[in-house]
Each structure stands twice: as C-alpha cells, then as structure tokens.
Design an enzyme around this catalytic site. Structure first.
Site, PDB file in Angstrom:
ATOM      1  N   ASP A   1      10.731  31.691  65.540  1.00  0.00           N
ATOM      2  CA  ASP A   1      11.753  32.585  66.120  1.00  0.00           C
ATOM      3  C   ASP A   1      11.759  32.482  67.643  1.00  0.00           C
ATOM      4  O   ASP A   1      12.806  32.318  68.274  1.00  0.00           O
ATOM      5  CB  ASP A   1      11.465  34.051  65.760  1.00  0.00           C
ATOM      6  CG  ASP A   1      11.956  34.423  64.376  1.00  0.00           C
ATOM      7  OD1 ASP A   1      12.865  33.741  63.865  1.00  0.00           O
ATOM      8  OD2 ASP A   1      11.434  35.403  63.815  1.00  0.00           O
TER       9      ASP A   1
ATOM     10  N   ASN B   1       7.214  33.236  60.293  1.00  0.00           N
ATOM     11  CA  ASN B   1       8.540  33.079  59.675  1.00  0.00           C
ATOM     12  C   ASN B   1       8.720  31.691  59.077  1.00  0.00           C
ATOM     13  O   ASN B   1       9.747  31.412  58.469  1.00  0.00           O
ATOM     14  CB  ASN B   1       9.669  33.375  60.678  1.00  0.00           C
ATOM     15  CG  ASN B   1       9.903  32.221  61.620  1.00  0.00           C
ATOM     16  OD1 ASN B   1       8.963  31.509  61.976  1.00  0.00           O
ATOM     17  ND2 ASN B   1      11.135  32.029  62.027  1.00  0.00           N
TER      18      ASN B   1
ATOM     19  N   LYS C   1       7.285  38.916  56.781  1.00  0.00           N
ATOM     20  CA  LYS C   1       6.773  38.129  57.911  1.00  0.00           C
ATOM     21  C   LYS C   1       5.308  38.442  58.247  1.00  0.00           C
ATOM     22  O   LYS C   1       4.603  37.572  58.741  1.00  0.00           O
ATOM     23  CB  LYS C   1       7.651  38.340  59.152  1.00  0.00           C
ATOM     24  CG  LYS C   1       9.009  37.665  59.038  1.00  0.00           C
ATOM     25  CD  LYS C   1       9.781  37.759  60.344  1.00  0.00           C
ATOM     26  CE  LYS C   1      11.150  37.119  60.214  1.00  0.00           C
ATOM     27  NZ  LYS C   1      11.875  37.093  61.479  1.00  0.00           N
TER      28      LYS C   1
ATOM     29  N   ALA D   1      11.787  40.139  66.269  1.00  0.00           N
ATOM     30  CA  ALA D   1      12.359  39.082  67.120  1.00  0.00           C
ATOM     31  C   ALA D   1      11.837  39.225  68.550  1.00  0.00           C
ATOM     32  O   ALA D   1      11.441  38.240  69.188  1.00  0.00           O
ATOM     33  CB  ALA D   1      13.886  39.159  67.088  1.00  0.00           C
TER      34      ALA D   1
ATOM     35  N   GLY E   1      14.306  45.736  73.219  1.00  0.00           N
ATOM     36  CA  GLY E   1      13.849  45.743  71.834  1.00  0.00           C
ATOM     37  C   GLY E   1      12.371  45.402  71.747  1.00  0.00           C
ATOM     38  O   GLY E   1      11.804  44.809  72.681  1.00  0.00           O
ATOM     39  N   ALA E   2      11.759  45.832  70.627  1.00  0.00           N
ATOM     40  CA  ALA E   2      10.321  45.573  70.436  1.00  0.00           C
ATOM     41  C   ALA E   2      10.021  45.308  68.965  1.00  0.00           C
ATOM     42  O   ALA E   2       8.902  45.501  68.510  1.00  0.00           O
ATOM     43  CB  ALA E   2       9.508  46.760  70.951  1.00  0.00           C
ATOM     44  N   GLY E   3      11.033  44.866  68.207  1.00  0.00           N
ATOM     45  CA  GLY E   3      10.840  44.557  66.785  1.00  0.00           C
ATOM     46  C   GLY E   3      10.313  43.129  66.621  1.00  0.00           C
ATOM     47  O   GLY E   3       9.764  42.540  67.563  1.00  0.00           O
TER      48      GLY E   3
ATOM     49  N   THR F   1      11.384  35.971  55.608  1.00  0.00           N
ATOM     50  CA  THR F   1      12.158  36.925  56.380  1.00  0.00           C
ATOM     51  C   THR F   1      11.788  38.330  55.918  1.00  0.00           C
ATOM     52  O   THR F   1      10.874  38.498  55.095  1.00  0.00           O
ATOM     53  CB  THR F   1      13.668  36.594  56.293  1.00  0.00           C
ATOM     54  OG1 THR F   1      14.356  37.446  57.204  1.00  0.00           O
ATOM     55  CG2 THR F   1      14.227  36.773  54.893  1.00  0.00           C
TER      56      THR F   1
HETATM   57  P1  NDP Z   1      13.487  44.871  63.759  1.00  0.00           P
HETATM   58  O1  NDP Z   1      14.012  45.861  62.780  1.00  0.00           O
HETATM   59  O2  NDP Z   1      12.064  44.443  63.682  1.00  0.00           O
HETATM   60  O3  NDP Z   1      13.710  45.475  65.263  1.00  0.00           O
HETATM   61  C1  NDP Z   1      14.937  46.023  65.647  1.00  0.00           C
HETATM   62  C2  NDP Z   1      14.896  46.378  67.130  1.00  0.00           C
HETATM   63  O4  NDP Z   1      16.179  46.825  67.516  1.00  0.00           O
HETATM   64  C3  NDP Z   1      13.919  47.494  67.469  1.00  0.00           C
HETATM   65  O5  NDP Z   1      13.371  47.273  68.736  1.00  0.00           O
HETATM   66  C4  NDP Z   1      14.844  48.733  67.489  1.00  0.00           C
HETATM   67  O6  NDP Z   1      14.384  49.765  68.335  1.00  0.00           O
HETATM   68  C5  NDP Z   1      16.078  48.118  68.111  1.00  0.00           C
HETATM   69  N1  NDP Z   1      17.287  48.891  67.840  1.00  0.00           N
HETATM   70  C6  NDP Z   1      18.001  48.913  66.683  1.00  0.00           C
HETATM   71  N2  NDP Z   1      19.080  49.722  66.816  1.00  0.00           N
HETATM   72  C7  NDP Z   1      19.029  50.236  68.085  1.00  0.00           C
HETATM   73  C8  NDP Z   1      19.839  51.130  68.826  1.00  0.00           C
HETATM   74  N3  NDP Z   1      20.940  51.671  68.285  1.00  0.00           N
HETATM   75  N4  NDP Z   1      19.487  51.424  70.094  1.00  0.00           N
HETATM   76  C9  NDP Z   1      18.390  50.887  70.651  1.00  0.00           C
HETATM   77  N5  NDP Z   1      17.556  50.019  69.994  1.00  0.00           N
HETATM   78  C10 NDP Z   1      17.884  49.706  68.737  1.00  0.00           C
HETATM   79  O7  NDP Z   1      14.461  43.637  63.675  1.00  0.00           O
HETATM   80  P2  NDP Z   1      14.174  42.125  64.140  1.00  0.00           P
HETATM   81  O8  NDP Z   1      13.494  42.152  65.462  1.00  0.00           O
HETATM   82  O9  NDP Z   1      13.558  41.371  63.035  1.00  0.00           O
HETATM   83  O10 NDP Z   1      15.651  41.569  64.305  1.00  0.00           O
HETATM   84  C11 NDP Z   1      16.477  42.012  65.367  1.00  0.00           C
HETATM   85  C12 NDP Z   1      17.717  41.163  65.386  1.00  0.00           C
HETATM   86  O11 NDP Z   1      17.356  39.837  65.724  1.00  0.00           O
HETATM   87  C13 NDP Z   1      18.451  41.082  64.047  1.00  0.00           C
HETATM   88  O12 NDP Z   1      19.789  41.459  64.249  1.00  0.00           O
HETATM   89  C14 NDP Z   1      18.397  39.622  63.649  1.00  0.00           C
HETATM   90  O13 NDP Z   1      19.636  39.190  63.126  1.00  0.00           O
HETATM   91  C15 NDP Z   1      18.133  38.956  64.978  1.00  0.00           C
HETATM   92  N6  NDP Z   1      17.382  37.710  64.819  1.00  0.00           N
HETATM   93  C16 NDP Z   1      17.992  36.569  65.241  1.00  0.00           C
HETATM   94  C17 NDP Z   1      17.358  35.374  65.109  1.00  0.00           C
HETATM   95  C18 NDP Z   1      18.061  34.147  65.549  1.00  0.00           C
HETATM   96  O14 NDP Z   1      17.538  33.070  65.288  1.00  0.00           O
HETATM   97  N7  NDP Z   1      19.194  34.255  66.231  1.00  0.00           N
HETATM   98  C19 NDP Z   1      16.001  35.267  64.539  1.00  0.00           C
HETATM   99  C20 NDP Z   1      15.422  36.532  64.183  1.00  0.00           C
HETATM  100  C21 NDP Z   1      16.119  37.710  64.309  1.00  0.00           C
HETATM  101  P3  NDP Z   1      13.351  50.898  67.821  1.00  0.00           P
HETATM  102  O15 NDP Z   1      11.992  50.233  67.813  1.00  0.00           O
HETATM  103  O16 NDP Z   1      13.462  51.936  68.858  1.00  0.00           O
HETATM  104  O17 NDP Z   1      13.806  51.318  66.469  1.00  0.00           O
END
Ligand code: NDP
Length: 285
Positions: free
Chosen positions: A109, A94, A73, A136, A132-134, A69
């Site tokens: 994931d 992952n 990753k 997940a 979102g583009a992180g 995690t």
């Molecule tokens: P990252 O940090 O890689 O990405 C976070 C994303 O959220 C980015 O796209 C970011 O946008 C966006 N974001 C955060 N805050 C805001 C906001 N206030 N307004 C708009 N966009 C926002 O995190 P992950 O992708 O690794 O994880 C994201 C979520 O997914 C976590 O909460 C995690 O718990 C959940 N998750 C759930 C899983 C499951 O099995 N249910 C598995 C893996 C993850 P920007 O790029 O603009 O910053």
C-alpha cells in the site's frame, strides 16, 4: 500428434470480507493476459472465522500468493511464516508471497503510494501532512518516514489512533512524527510540501463529501495526493488543482501496488498502462 497442453493455472487472488466490490481483479487479470501468463486472480470472500482455513487451503493448493484486504490485514499475520521489514514496521500485510515453501507477508500500500510521489518529487527531505490514521495512512506514514521524509504531521479525528500512528512511526523509523487532533477545517502549515488524504472521505458513492481542510492554506508549491481510487478525480483533487497544486490521484497508487504485487508473485514487470486503462473502464464507465 499435437503437443501436450497444460490446463493448469497458477493462482493468486484477494481474501476479504466483504470483498465483492474490490476492483483488483479488474486490473491484475488483464495484466496477466497481456503478459501471456496462464495465471488467475480470484476475488474470494473469506469470513474472519475461516481465515486460518483459507490460508491453509492456499498453501495446500500451491497458491503463488494473495492480497489481503479488510478485515484480514492484521489478522493474517499469525498464519504466515515471516514478514518483510516494511510489513513488520507497518504492522499489517496486504500482499502475501509464496517463496521457497514459505508464505511471506509484505505491504505494498505504502510502496505504491511512494512510487506515485517519487515520480514527481524526491521523498527525501519532504515535509508532509498526513490526513487520517487508518490502515492506508499507517502504510504511507511508515514508508514515507523510511524513505527519508523530513517531517510528518498526522491529523486525525480519533486521537487514540492518531497518537498510536505517530508513536509507531517514531519507534520504527526514528522520525518523531507529530499528531494534531482534527477539529474543524485544518489549516495546512505553509512549509508543507506534500498533503495526503489517507482517509476514506470522498470514496464512491459519497463523492460530494468534503475533506475538512482550509482550502485557502493550499498553495502552488504543494503536492496534494488522494488515496481514493474511485472516483479518481475526487472533490479534493479538483479543489487542489483549482488552487494550482500538483495533484496525484489514488488510481495511480492502486495501479502501482498491483504492479509491485505482480512483480513479487511472478518476477515479471507488467505494463502499468494496461492496468490503469482496465481500472478506468471499471471506475469511469
Ligand atoms: P480505515 O477504516 O482503516 O481508516 C479510515 C480513516 O479515515 C481513519 O483515519 C478515519 O478517521 C478517517 N475518516 C473516515 N471518515 C472521516 C471523516 N468523515 N472525517 C475525518 N476522518 C475520517 O481505512 P483504510 O485506511 O484502510 O482506507 C482508507 C481509504 O484508503 C479507503 O477509502 C480506501 O479505498 C483507500 N485505499 C486506497 C488504496 C489505493 O491503492 N489507492 C489502498 C488502500 C486503501 P478516524 O480514525 O477518526 O475514524
């Protein structure tokens, strides 16, 4: 004389930093117990500077695999022997599996998420808005495209990350994904069939945080899925449900990816209901 007993246990776990709040152990160990398997799932804090040593240690001790995690990753990839096609396309791992003396990196994931959706509606031909583009979002977007989604619109605040994900999906899967910068409340196009919150908005303790979309643009033919596992019933899920959308919570995705991990490590199918109940105890209690 009593039969000889074995006190040896097979080891898997999760490497992260910080990792104390990662709930995976709470669902995996009850699944092992339910199957009568003498396996342990350890939650291990691995500092980024020591990741190489940790992977060497896992090899030396014959770990059967491990989850990675944040922040490992992507960083773990050079320490593995090979990647699954999905992990290769997503560019992140992952779930690592020890197979025939090799450490193979996979990504569960997106697959866990896909199973939750496919139980309700076929992925093939779906028109998707991905918020979102992180990490997940990357796994979910690539897997949706590989499974035959017809269109993916990525909506993200950070334009660089958003464009990068759209380009990755196009290059790796052939589906030309669109990117839209996230400014104000995003209105979901009326022909959308699946809306996915793949941001971290709404994760405990920020449960009142609002995903900035125009709720009036949601309609009853849309599925709204949230990746947030805690709380399972996020503000977005409640609001979408109130507008008659079919909703999918992040707990299901988490359980599904745990199921896939156990299958990859042990070759045995665990009971998802045991895992979900164990997680609900942790999150809802
Ligand atoms: P990252 O940090 O890689 O990405 C976070 C994303 O959220 C980015 O796209 C970011 O946008 C966006 N974001 C955060 N805050 C805001 C906001 N206030 N307004 C708009 N966009 C926002 O995190 P992950 O992708 O690794 O994880 C994201 C979520 O997914 C976590 O909460 C995690 O718990 C959940 N998750 C759930 C899983 C499951 O099995 N249910 C598995 C893996 C993850 P920007 O790029 O603009 O910053």
């Amino acid at each position: 004389m009593a039969a000889p007993r074995s006190f040896k246990q097979d080891l898997v776990g999760v490497f992260g930093f910080p990792v104390a709040e990662n709930p995976t152990q709470a669902m995996i160990e009850p699944a092992f117990a339910d199957l009568g398997l003498p396996w342990r799932y350890l939650t291990v804090e691995v500092h980024p500077d020591r990741l190489a040593d940790a992977v060497r240690g896992a090899r030396a001790m014959g770990w059967r695999g491990f989850n990675c995690t944040i922040p490992h990753k992507v960083a773990v990839i050079p320490h593995l022997d090979r990647l699954s096609p999905a992990a290769e396309a997503i560019g992140a791992v992952n779930c690592v599996v020890h197979r025939d003396g090799e450490l193979v990196g996979d990504n569960t994931d997106g697959k866990g998420f896909l199973q939750s959706v496919a139980a309700v509606r076929p992925i093939e031909g779906l028109r998707v808005v991905l918020l979102g583009a992180g990490g997940a979002a990357r796994a979910i977007g690539v897997e949706l495209a590989m499974a035959g989604a017809a269109a993916i619109t990525i909506v993200n605040r950070d334009a660089h990350r958003g464009r990068e994900l759209a380009a990755r999906i196009g290059e790796r899967t052939g589906l030309p994904a669109e990117f839209v910068p996230w400014r104000g409340d995003f209105a979901i196009p009326a022909d959308t069939q699946l809306v996915v919150n793949a941001t971290s908005i709404g994760l405990f303790p920020d449960v009142e945080a609002r995903v900035p979309i125009d709720l009036g643009s949601l309609h009853t033919d849309m599925i709204v899925a949230d990746v947030i596992p805690n709380p399972p019933r996020t503000r977005l899920i409640l609001e979408a449900e109130a507008r008659g959308c079919f909703v999918i919570d992040g707990l299901g995705m988490l359980v599904n990816q745990g199921v896939i991990g156990i299958q990859l490590w042990t070759g045995i199918d665990p009971r998802p209901e045991v895992m979900r109940a164990a997680l609900e105890d942790v999150f809802i209690a």
